[in-house]
Design a protein around this motif. Structure first.
Motif, short mmCIF file in Angstrom:
data_model
loop_
_atom_site.label_atom_id
_atom_site.label_comp_id
_atom_site.label_asym_id
_atom_site.label_seq_id
_atom_site.Cartn_x
_atom_site.Cartn_y
_atom_site.Cartn_z
N ILE A 60 -25.21 8.33 -21.35
CA ILE A 60 -24.94 8.80 -19.99
C ILE A 60 -23.47 9.22 -19.91
O ILE A 60 -22.58 8.40 -20.16
CB ILE A 60 -25.20 7.70 -18.94
N CYS A 61 -23.23 10.47 -19.59
CA CYS A 61 -21.86 10.95 -19.40
C CYS A 61 -21.50 10.76 -17.92
O CYS A 61 -22.02 11.46 -17.05
CB CYS A 61 -21.76 12.42 -19.80
N LEU A 62 -20.64 9.78 -17.66
CA LEU A 62 -20.34 9.43 -16.28
C LEU A 62 -19.01 8.69 -16.19
O LEU A 62 -18.70 7.85 -17.03
CB LEU A 62 -21.46 8.53 -15.71
N ASP A 63 -18.23 9.02 -15.18
CA ASP A 63 -17.02 8.27 -14.85
C ASP A 63 -17.44 7.09 -13.98
O ASP A 63 -18.09 7.29 -12.95
CB ASP A 63 -16.04 9.17 -14.09
N GLN A 76 -32.48 5.95 -12.19
CA GLN A 76 -32.43 7.18 -12.98
C GLN A 76 -32.60 6.96 -14.48
O GLN A 76 -32.83 7.91 -15.21
CB GLN A 76 -31.12 7.91 -12.70
N LEU A 77 -32.50 5.73 -14.93
CA LEU A 77 -32.66 5.47 -16.36
C LEU A 77 -34.11 5.73 -16.78
O LEU A 77 -35.03 5.43 -16.03
CB LEU A 77 -32.29 4.02 -16.69
N LYS A 79 -37.71 5.08 -18.38
CA LYS A 79 -38.51 3.87 -18.26
C LYS A 79 -38.21 2.85 -19.36
O LYS A 79 -38.10 1.65 -19.09
CB LYS A 79 -39.99 4.23 -18.26
N ASP A 80 -38.07 3.32 -20.58
CA ASP A 80 -37.87 2.41 -21.71
C ASP A 80 -36.49 1.75 -21.70
O ASP A 80 -36.25 0.80 -22.47
CB ASP A 80 -38.05 3.16 -23.04
N PHE A 81 -35.59 2.25 -20.86
CA PHE A 81 -34.23 1.69 -20.82
C PHE A 81 -33.90 1.08 -19.45
O PHE A 81 -32.78 0.63 -19.23
CB PHE A 81 -33.20 2.79 -21.12
N ALA A 82 -34.86 1.07 -18.55
CA ALA A 82 -34.58 0.73 -17.15
C ALA A 82 -34.29 -0.76 -16.93
O ALA A 82 -33.55 -1.11 -16.01
CB ALA A 82 -35.73 1.17 -16.27
N LYS A 83 -34.88 -1.62 -17.75
CA LYS A 83 -34.70 -3.06 -17.55
C LYS A 83 -33.52 -3.55 -18.39
O LYS A 83 -33.67 -4.01 -19.51
CB LYS A 83 -35.98 -3.81 -17.92
N VAL A 84 -32.34 -3.43 -17.82
CA VAL A 84 -31.11 -3.81 -18.53
C VAL A 84 -30.99 -5.33 -18.58
O VAL A 84 -30.98 -6.00 -17.54
CB VAL A 84 -29.88 -3.18 -17.85
N ASP A 85 -30.91 -5.86 -19.79
CA ASP A 85 -30.80 -7.31 -19.98
C ASP A 85 -29.35 -7.77 -20.10
O ASP A 85 -29.01 -8.87 -19.67
CB ASP A 85 -31.55 -7.72 -21.26
N ILE A 86 -28.52 -6.94 -20.73
CA ILE A 86 -27.12 -7.28 -20.92
C ILE A 86 -26.27 -6.11 -20.42
O ILE A 86 -26.42 -4.98 -20.87
CB ILE A 86 -26.79 -7.55 -22.41
N LEU A 87 -25.40 -6.41 -19.46
CA LEU A 87 -24.47 -5.41 -18.93
C LEU A 87 -23.07 -5.76 -19.43
O LEU A 87 -22.57 -6.85 -19.14
CB LEU A 87 -24.50 -5.40 -17.40
#
Length: 260
Positions: A60-63, A76-77, A79-87
């Protein structure tokens, strides 16, 4: 604890700590969401990670200061990446070494928004999903500047002290859940950090690390992975990491390079 298959989102992932962490998490078998401002670097890193470890990678290119876009990220992620476990809130910067008499307010706002407000926004965006699934880990990359303040770093130190407070408060808010919260505080680490701080002056940036062996991005990535792979009942709250010849923010034993 194995985190194979977990989804990890790393901000500031195109270089330095973020890039090193991407490699370590990929090696652990995680799927990656890499966020940064430099699209070309992100795409190059993505291609290398997929080639080496065969793990799914989304870029993701984002400031991170675009708070409206940050708020929309979970929806917007793919489906396969939508459930973020570690931020991993890694994006951060220092600008200049001005004294309090000479602080540049534009630089101050940039540091506050990047180092503090963006972390608040990213955490708000993804912690709801973590608590709903009762699984997750928030890792905030702070600094020794969040443990002690020093001259010439008033705003940067203030932002990292604020980040430390936010991290501790988040741990209090989430104590009834399985979501863990960790702060990593690096000392002197040689990345692009000083080059950014001195606004592209390579000579000044290099001088920061003269005469001793500083930490590397890989050292910090190791500490992040350590915190994230402890057993479920273990929460690493804070890790302060210094170079061997460093005892405080400015306390560094240097050898005279001319005598070598």
């Amino acid at each position: 604890m194995s985190i194979e298959g977990w989804t990890v989102l790393i901000t500031g992932a195109s270089s330095g700590f973020g890039e090193a962490m991407a490699w370590r998490f990929a090696e652990a078998g995680c799927r990656l969401v890499l966020l940064a401002r430099r699209q070309d670097r992100l795409e190059n890193l993505r291609d290398q990670l997929i080639f080496t470890y065969r793990v799914p990678v989304h870029t993701i290119c984002l400031d991170v200061r675009n708070f409206a876009e940050v708020d929309l990220l979970p929806q917007q992620l793919p489906k396969d990446f939508a459930k973020v476990d570690i931020l991993v809130n890694n994006a951060g910067l220092a600008l200049g070494t001005a004294t309090v008499q000479d602080n540049n307010l534009d630089d101050a706002v940039t540091m506050i928004e990047t180092n503090v407000t963006a972390v608040i926004a990213m955490t708000k965006a993804f912690v709801a999903g973590m608590t709903e699934r009762n699984r997750g880990h928030i890792v905030n990359i702070s600094s020794i500047a969040g443990v002690e303040a020093y001259g010439g770093g008033s705003v940067y130190c203030a932002t990292k002290h604020a980040l430390q407070a936010f991290t501790t408060a988040a741990r209090h808010d989430l104590v009834g859940t399985a979501v863990r919260v960790t702060s990593i505080c690096p000392g002197a680490a040689q990345t692009e950090f000083s080059l950014v701080r001195f606004k592209g002056d390579q000579e000044k940036a290099d001088a920061v690390y003269n005469g001793f062996a500083p930490l590397t991005a890989e050292d910090i990535a190791d500490n992040v992975l350590y915190a994230c792979t402890r057993p479920e009942h273990v929460q690493i709250a804070d890790i302060l990491v210094l170079a061997t010849n460093q005892c405080s923010a400015k306390g560094i034993a240097r050898v005279n390079l001319e005598e070598r």
